[in-house]
Design an enzyme around this catalytic site. Structure first.
Site, PDB file in Angstrom:
ATOM      1  N   HIS A 288      -1.019  -4.111  -9.144  1.00  0.00           N
ATOM      2  CA  HIS A 288      -2.370  -3.604  -9.422  1.00  0.00           C
ATOM      3  C   HIS A 288      -2.835  -2.492  -8.481  1.00  0.00           C
ATOM      4  O   HIS A 288      -3.892  -1.907  -8.684  1.00  0.00           O
ATOM      5  CB  HIS A 288      -3.394  -4.746  -9.478  1.00  0.00           C
ATOM      6  CG  HIS A 288      -3.734  -5.375  -8.163  1.00  0.00           C
ATOM      7  ND1 HIS A 288      -4.878  -5.059  -7.481  1.00  0.00           N
ATOM      8  CD2 HIS A 288      -3.112  -6.308  -7.425  1.00  0.00           C
ATOM      9  CE1 HIS A 288      -4.947  -5.790  -6.377  1.00  0.00           C
ATOM     10  NE2 HIS A 288      -3.879  -6.555  -6.319  1.00  0.00           N
TER      11      HIS A 288
ATOM     12  N   GLN B  29       0.818  -1.222   0.000  1.00  0.00           N
ATOM     13  CA  GLN B  29       0.000   0.000   0.000  1.00  0.00           C
ATOM     14  C   GLN B  29       0.848   1.266   0.000  1.00  0.00           C
ATOM     15  O   GLN B  29       0.363   2.335  -0.350  1.00  0.00           O
ATOM     16  CB  GLN B  29      -0.946   0.014   1.210  1.00  0.00           C
ATOM     17  CG  GLN B  29      -2.008  -1.083   1.192  1.00  0.00           C
ATOM     18  CD  GLN B  29      -3.067  -0.874   0.110  1.00  0.00           C
ATOM     19  OE1 GLN B  29      -3.241   0.227  -0.426  1.00  0.00           O
ATOM     20  NE2 GLN B  29      -3.791  -1.939  -0.215  1.00  0.00           N
TER      21      GLN B  29
ATOM     22  N   CYS C 271     -13.714 -10.534   2.485  1.00  0.00           N
ATOM     23  CA  CYS C 271     -13.040 -11.762   2.065  1.00  0.00           C
ATOM     24  C   CYS C 271     -13.381 -12.010   0.597  1.00  0.00           C
ATOM     25  O   CYS C 271     -14.144 -11.265  -0.020  1.00  0.00           O
ATOM     26  CB  CYS C 271     -13.417 -12.925   2.965  1.00  0.00           C
ATOM     27  SG  CYS C 271     -15.115 -13.401   2.827  1.00  0.00           S
TER      28      CYS C 271
HETATM   29  N1  PLP Z   1      -0.551  -6.821   1.359  1.00  0.00           N
HETATM   30  C1  PLP Z   1      -1.343  -5.748   1.438  1.00  0.00           C
HETATM   31  C2  PLP Z   1      -1.075  -4.710   2.497  1.00  0.00           C
HETATM   32  C3  PLP Z   1      -2.395  -5.586   0.546  1.00  0.00           C
HETATM   33  O1  PLP Z   1      -3.197  -4.500   0.633  1.00  0.00           O
HETATM   34  C4  PLP Z   1      -2.612  -6.584  -0.449  1.00  0.00           C
HETATM   35  C5  PLP Z   1      -3.754  -6.485  -1.381  1.00  0.00           C
HETATM   36  O2  PLP Z   1      -4.848  -6.152  -1.003  1.00  0.00           O
HETATM   37  C6  PLP Z   1      -1.753  -7.689  -0.508  1.00  0.00           C
HETATM   38  C7  PLP Z   1      -0.729  -7.764   0.415  1.00  0.00           C
HETATM   39  C8  PLP Z   1      -1.923  -8.752  -1.540  1.00  0.00           C
HETATM   40  O3  PLP Z   1      -1.564  -8.280  -2.826  1.00  0.00           O
HETATM   41  P1  PLP Z   1      -1.978  -9.021  -4.181  1.00  0.00           P
HETATM   42  O4  PLP Z   1      -3.391  -8.633  -4.470  1.00  0.00           O
HETATM   43  O5  PLP Z   1      -1.013  -8.519  -5.201  1.00  0.00           O
HETATM   44  O6  PLP Z   1      -1.802 -10.490  -3.958  1.00  0.00           O
END
Ligand code: PLP
Length: 368
Positions: A188, A166, A312
């Site tokens: 993304h 983030q 979720c």
């Molecule tokens: N870590 C954090 C703080 C996130 O906000 C997210 C996604 O929401 C992830 C990890 C996981 O990322 P990804 O969607 O690329 O697997």
């Protein structure tokens, strides 16, 4: 439609769509093939790795492409073969991966301000371990103070991983300056394609692969590289970092305006983490006694897309483990929603949203 859910995912930049489409044609060949289109693809892949590593403040041989931050985090946690210490408010990817580790895991409680408990870290008696921290929380935007926990971890000779998903594009981020061993990123969240992530692995750190096969990514992460997505991410990162300081200032002004107006108009409302060091883009608000799914549904019907901090994969809203860890009362947790802004949002959108939110909250309160 007004999209205030940029912490969940972002719309691709137009330039990124172009790169993605063009690279899918120009660089369709497998970078591992020895023929000339294959070699061309390999050369472009390495060129992108070089450029991306520069933009992130890392060395070229420290950047590994993955299928997303969930994979990067799983790899970081499982690849060292050590016990993992992590924060109670971390993303499910971290909590679930750590929970699966045979070497054990330790979950650090959070204080009211959302920082990990340093005493709990101090009291851990592992000879070797990986400390994993989240630089900016995805529900509240609260920025973890890294210095003290990392110093403490170093004094115990622990390794350090940081989930910076983030934080990228919302604050200064120079991996070399952070001095960590491992760091996870996702494409993304910065207007790049889905299904692409990065694991930074400090030069010299020995880590086992999570995914075995044809030996791509220096034999550490097998699977044919998603070159079009990598090139699209390169473009997204380039655009994101352009004039970043003014984008941050602009987004912070929008967020502050939104919060000020909401607090002025609506009693029994809290902005979670308001007094903490936070990302400029995330506002986590709680409306006492209300149900977040009802608020979100009504807002969506009126054209405003937001999230509860934690949903979720089924789309059902779970009670936020982050707000709970910060000690917020149930009455507030149940009615919490997250607005996550982007520099493409406008003042007009924010003011119209506040108006709509005010009517929505008042009508729900009248029925309660
Ligand atoms: N870590 C954090 C703080 C996130 O906000 C997210 C996604 O929401 C992830 C990890 C996981 O990322 P990804 O969607 O690329 O697997």
């Amino acid at each position: 439609m007004v999209y205030f859910d940029n912490a969940a995912t972002t719309r691709l930049y137009d330039e990124v769509v172009e790169v993605l489409a063009k690279a899918s044609v120009d660089y369709f060949a497998n970078p591992s093939s020895v023929h000339s289109p294959g070699s061309r693809a390999k050369a472009r892949l390495e060129d992108a790795r070089d450029h991306i590593s520069h933009m992130l403040g890392a060395k070229k041989n420290e950047i590994y492409f993955t299928s997303g931050a969930t994979e990067s985090i799983n790899w970081a946690m499982k690849g060292l073969g050590l016990a993992v210490i992590l924060g109670q408010g971390d993303h499910k990817a971290s909590l679930m991966a750590a929970g699966q580790i045979g070497h054990g895991s330790h979950v650090l409680p959070l204080g009211e301000g959302g920082q990990v408990d340093l005493n709990a870290l101090e009291n851990i008696n592992e000879d070797k371990a990986l400390l994993s921290l989240t630089l900016a929380n995805n529900e509240t935007g609260i920025i973890q103070d890294l210095e003290k926990p990392i110093d403490l971890a170093r004094s115990k000779a622990y390794f350090v991983h940081v989930d910076s998903v983030q934080a990228l594009g919302k604050m200064d981020l120079n991996i070399g300056d952070l001095g960590v061993d491992l760091l996870s990123l996702s494409s993304h969240k910065i207007h790049g394609p889905k299904g692409l992530g990065i694991l930074y692995i400090r030069e010299g750190l020995e880590i086992c692969p999570l995914i075995n096969g044809g030996g791509q990514e220096s034999s550490l992460r097998s699977g044919t590289e998603n070159l079009p997505a990598i090139l699209a991410f390169e473009k997204a990162l380039e655009i994101t970092l352009e004039d970043l300081e003014s984008k941050i200032a602009y987004t912070r002004d929008l967020r502050d305006l939104m919060e000020e107006e909401i607090l002025r108009e609506l009693p029994h409302t809290r902005i979670n983490g308001k007094d903490q060091k936070r990302l400029p883009s995330i506002s986590n608000m709680s409306f006492k006694g209300l149900d977040s799914s009802q608020i979100l549904m009504l807002l969506d019907m009126k054209g405003y897309q937001l999230s509860a901090g934690s949903a979720c994969s089924s789309g059902a809203i779970e009670k936020s483990h982050v707000l709970k860890a910060m000690g917020l009362e149930d009455d507030y947790i149940k009615g919490s929603i997250r607005a996550s802004l982007d520099p493409s949002n406008t003042r007009e959108e924010v003011l119209a949203f506040v108006d709509c939110l005010r009517q929505t909250i008042r009508s729900l309160r009248a029925k309660a």
